[in-house]
Scaffold this motif. Sequence first.
Motif, short mmCIF file in Angstrom:
data_model
loop_
_atom_site.label_atom_id
_atom_site.label_comp_id
_atom_site.label_asym_id
_atom_site.label_seq_id
_atom_site.Cartn_x
_atom_site.Cartn_y
_atom_site.Cartn_z
N THR A 178 0.82 -1.21 0.00
CA THR A 178 0.00 0.00 0.00
C THR A 178 0.86 1.26 0.00
OG1 THR A 178 -0.20 0.04 2.42
CG2 THR A 178 -1.88 -1.19 1.19
N GLY A 179 2.08 1.16 0.54
CA GLY A 179 2.96 2.31 0.54
C GLY A 179 3.41 2.72 -0.85
N GLY A 180 3.30 1.81 -1.82
CA GLY A 180 3.70 2.11 -3.18
C GLY A 180 2.54 2.48 -4.08
N LEU A 181 1.35 2.59 -3.52
CA LEU A 181 0.18 2.95 -4.32
C LEU A 181 0.11 4.45 -4.54
CD1 LEU A 181 -2.59 0.74 -2.62
CD2 LEU A 181 -1.24 0.19 -4.65
N SER A 182 -0.51 4.84 -5.63
CA SER A 182 -0.79 6.26 -5.83
C SER A 182 -1.90 6.70 -4.88
CB SER A 182 -1.23 6.50 -7.28
OG SER A 182 -2.52 5.93 -7.51
N GLY A 183 -2.08 8.02 -4.77
CA GLY A 183 -3.14 8.52 -3.90
C GLY A 183 -4.51 8.02 -4.31
N GLY A 184 -4.76 7.99 -5.62
CA GLY A 184 -6.05 7.50 -6.10
C GLY A 184 -6.26 6.03 -5.82
N GLN A 185 -5.19 5.22 -5.96
CA GLN A 185 -5.29 3.79 -5.68
C GLN A 185 -5.54 3.53 -4.20
OE1 GLN A 185 -1.49 2.76 -7.33
NE2 GLN A 185 -2.34 2.13 -9.31
N ARG A 186 -4.88 4.28 -3.34
CA ARG A 186 -5.12 4.14 -1.90
C ARG A 186 -6.56 4.52 -1.57
NH1 ARG A 186 0.10 6.37 -1.43
NH2 ARG A 186 -0.77 8.44 -0.99
N ARG A 187 -7.07 5.55 -2.27
CA ARG A 187 -8.44 5.98 -2.00
C ARG A 187 -9.43 4.89 -2.40
NH1 ARG A 187 -10.68 8.49 1.82
NH2 ARG A 187 -12.60 9.54 1.29
N ARG A 188 -9.20 4.26 -3.55
CA ARG A 188 -10.09 3.17 -3.98
C ARG A 188 -10.08 2.03 -2.98
NH1 ARG A 188 -8.64 0.97 -9.50
NH2 ARG A 188 -6.81 2.34 -9.43
N HIS A 235 -17.49 16.92 -3.00
CA HIS A 235 -17.34 18.24 -3.59
C HIS A 235 -17.64 18.20 -5.08
CE1 HIS A 235 -14.99 19.33 0.09
NE2 HIS A 235 -15.60 20.47 -0.14
N TYR A 236 -17.75 16.99 -5.62
CA TYR A 236 -18.09 16.83 -7.03
C TYR A 236 -19.60 16.81 -7.16
CZ TYR A 236 -13.21 15.41 -7.49
OH TYR A 236 -11.84 15.37 -7.45
N LEU A 237 -20.19 17.93 -7.54
CA LEU A 237 -21.64 18.02 -7.55
C LEU A 237 -22.25 17.13 -8.61
CD1 LEU A 237 -22.09 21.80 -6.84
CD2 LEU A 237 -21.80 19.91 -5.26
N GLU A 238 -21.50 16.90 -9.72
CA GLU A 238 -22.02 15.97 -10.72
C GLU A 238 -22.09 14.56 -10.16
OE1 GLU A 238 -17.53 15.93 -11.47
OE2 GLU A 238 -19.06 17.32 -10.74
N GLU A 239 -21.26 14.28 -9.16
CA GLU A 239 -21.29 12.97 -8.52
C GLU A 239 -22.61 12.76 -7.77
OE1 GLU A 239 -17.68 10.87 -6.87
OE2 GLU A 239 -18.38 11.93 -5.10
N VAL A 240 -23.04 13.79 -7.06
CA VAL A 240 -24.30 13.70 -6.34
C VAL A 240 -25.47 13.62 -7.31
CG1 VAL A 240 -25.83 14.89 -4.72
CG2 VAL A 240 -23.37 14.83 -4.31
N ASP A 286 -17.09 9.62 3.05
CA ASP A 286 -16.74 11.04 3.18
C ASP A 286 -15.76 11.40 2.07
OD1 ASP A 286 -16.55 13.60 4.09
OD2 ASP A 286 -15.78 13.10 6.08
N GLU A 287 -16.24 12.14 1.07
CA GLU A 287 -15.43 12.51 -0.10
C GLU A 287 -14.79 11.28 -0.74
OE1 GLU A 287 -15.50 15.50 -1.20
OE2 GLU A 287 -16.25 16.63 0.49
N PRO A 288 -15.58 10.30 -1.17
CA PRO A 288 -15.01 9.02 -1.59
C PRO A 288 -14.14 9.06 -2.84
CG PRO A 288 -17.35 9.12 -2.13
CD PRO A 288 -17.05 10.32 -1.28
N THR A 289 -14.36 10.01 -3.75
CA THR A 289 -13.62 9.97 -5.01
C THR A 289 -12.53 11.03 -5.11
OG1 THR A 289 -15.22 11.40 -6.14
CG2 THR A 289 -15.62 9.03 -6.21
N THR A 290 -12.15 11.61 -3.99
CA THR A 290 -11.07 12.59 -4.00
C THR A 290 -9.80 11.95 -4.55
OG1 THR A 290 -11.96 13.79 -2.10
CG2 THR A 290 -9.63 14.09 -2.57
N GLY A 291 -9.21 12.58 -5.55
CA GLY A 291 -7.96 12.09 -6.12
C GLY A 291 -8.11 11.04 -7.20
N LEU A 292 -9.33 10.66 -7.54
CA LEU A 292 -9.54 9.63 -8.55
C LEU A 292 -9.66 10.25 -9.95
CD1 LEU A 292 -12.10 7.19 -6.91
CD2 LEU A 292 -9.62 7.24 -6.71
N ASP A 293 -9.16 9.51 -10.95
CA ASP A 293 -9.37 9.96 -12.32
C ASP A 293 -10.79 9.59 -12.75
OD1 ASP A 293 -9.39 7.22 -13.04
OD2 ASP A 293 -7.27 7.25 -13.54
N VAL A 294 -11.17 10.00 -13.95
CA VAL A 294 -12.55 9.83 -14.40
C VAL A 294 -12.93 8.35 -14.44
CG1 VAL A 294 -14.12 10.14 -16.34
CG2 VAL A 294 -12.56 11.98 -15.71
N GLU A 295 -12.06 7.51 -14.97
CA GLU A 295 -12.39 6.08 -15.09
C GLU A 295 -12.57 5.44 -13.71
OE1 GLU A 295 -10.59 1.95 -17.04
OE2 GLU A 295 -9.55 3.86 -17.32
N ALA A 296 -11.66 5.75 -12.78
CA ALA A 296 -11.77 5.18 -11.44
C ALA A 296 -13.00 5.69 -10.72
CB ALA A 296 -10.50 5.52 -10.64
#
Length: 294
Positions: A125-135, A185-190, A152-162
């Motif tokens: 896990t220490g070698g994961l990117s921020g988005g991978q750790r978030r997933r 914070h992504y209103l399109e997400e809601v 709580d802010e589940p998709t922070t740091g994720l790219d569009v596909e993730a």
Amino acid sequence: MILARAEQATRRYGDVLALDSVDLDVSAGELVGLLGPNGAGKSTLMNLLVGLRRPTAGRVQLFGGDPRDPAHRRSVGVTPQETGLPGTLRVGEVVDFVSAHYPDPVPRGELLDRFGLTDLVRRQTGGLSGGQRRRLAVALAFVGRPRLVLLDEPTTGLDVEARHTLWDAVRAFHADGGTVLLTSHYLEEVEALARRVVVIGRGRVLADDTVAAVRDVVGVRRVSLTADDLPELPGVTRVERAEGRTHLFTTDADRLVRDLVTGGVPFRDLEVRPTSLEKAFLAITADEQPTGSR
């Protein structure tokens, strides 16, 4: 059945009022989006509901009891804004460790596949990117087959596909009868996920309704068209031009279209749409700037 409830919940941090007499019910089967600017009190409310903080006044309940009681937390999954993962453990080992705390966990392969993590099973896990750790952090909230998930802010740091992979996982959980409360914070997400929206500002609930109803708070429609030249039109509050099209914002779209036709204005490709949830959100919270709340 109400799974999570806040009744006149107030929380202070010294002189800072983070939550001010908040009422909120989350019923079984709902998918609720919690919106608010930074410092509005969203994370504080989440922390109260799962027993990480106690209200200064009022009360909160989780599955009808005290959120601090482990028996009432057994059927809830949580992903906080920040999650610490042991850097030397592999992704598969982290999932196995969390799974060991539940009597009937989701099989590791199924969970990793659901959140697009299969190829990372042997990565530390220490070698994961921020988005991978978030997933991974979000996936762990679903390990124990919870009835209620708080994200709580589940998709922070994720790219569009993730982000879309996670959306699909949340939708599948909800379709199977699961209940979700998420902040974003992504209103399109809601708009894409939630059936109900609760807007918080300065620790107070400002709106609690459907996505469409919250969007309509602004009362503005966007009339889009293609035209070479447009005269000044009454009732237009703002004009935007992009990619050869003109967007007219108005509180009376019917009158605007009539004025275009009766005025003999040449135009084509007319489209009338409600404003986005983002514009509604900005309008609702315009006078609700945070004052140091969390």
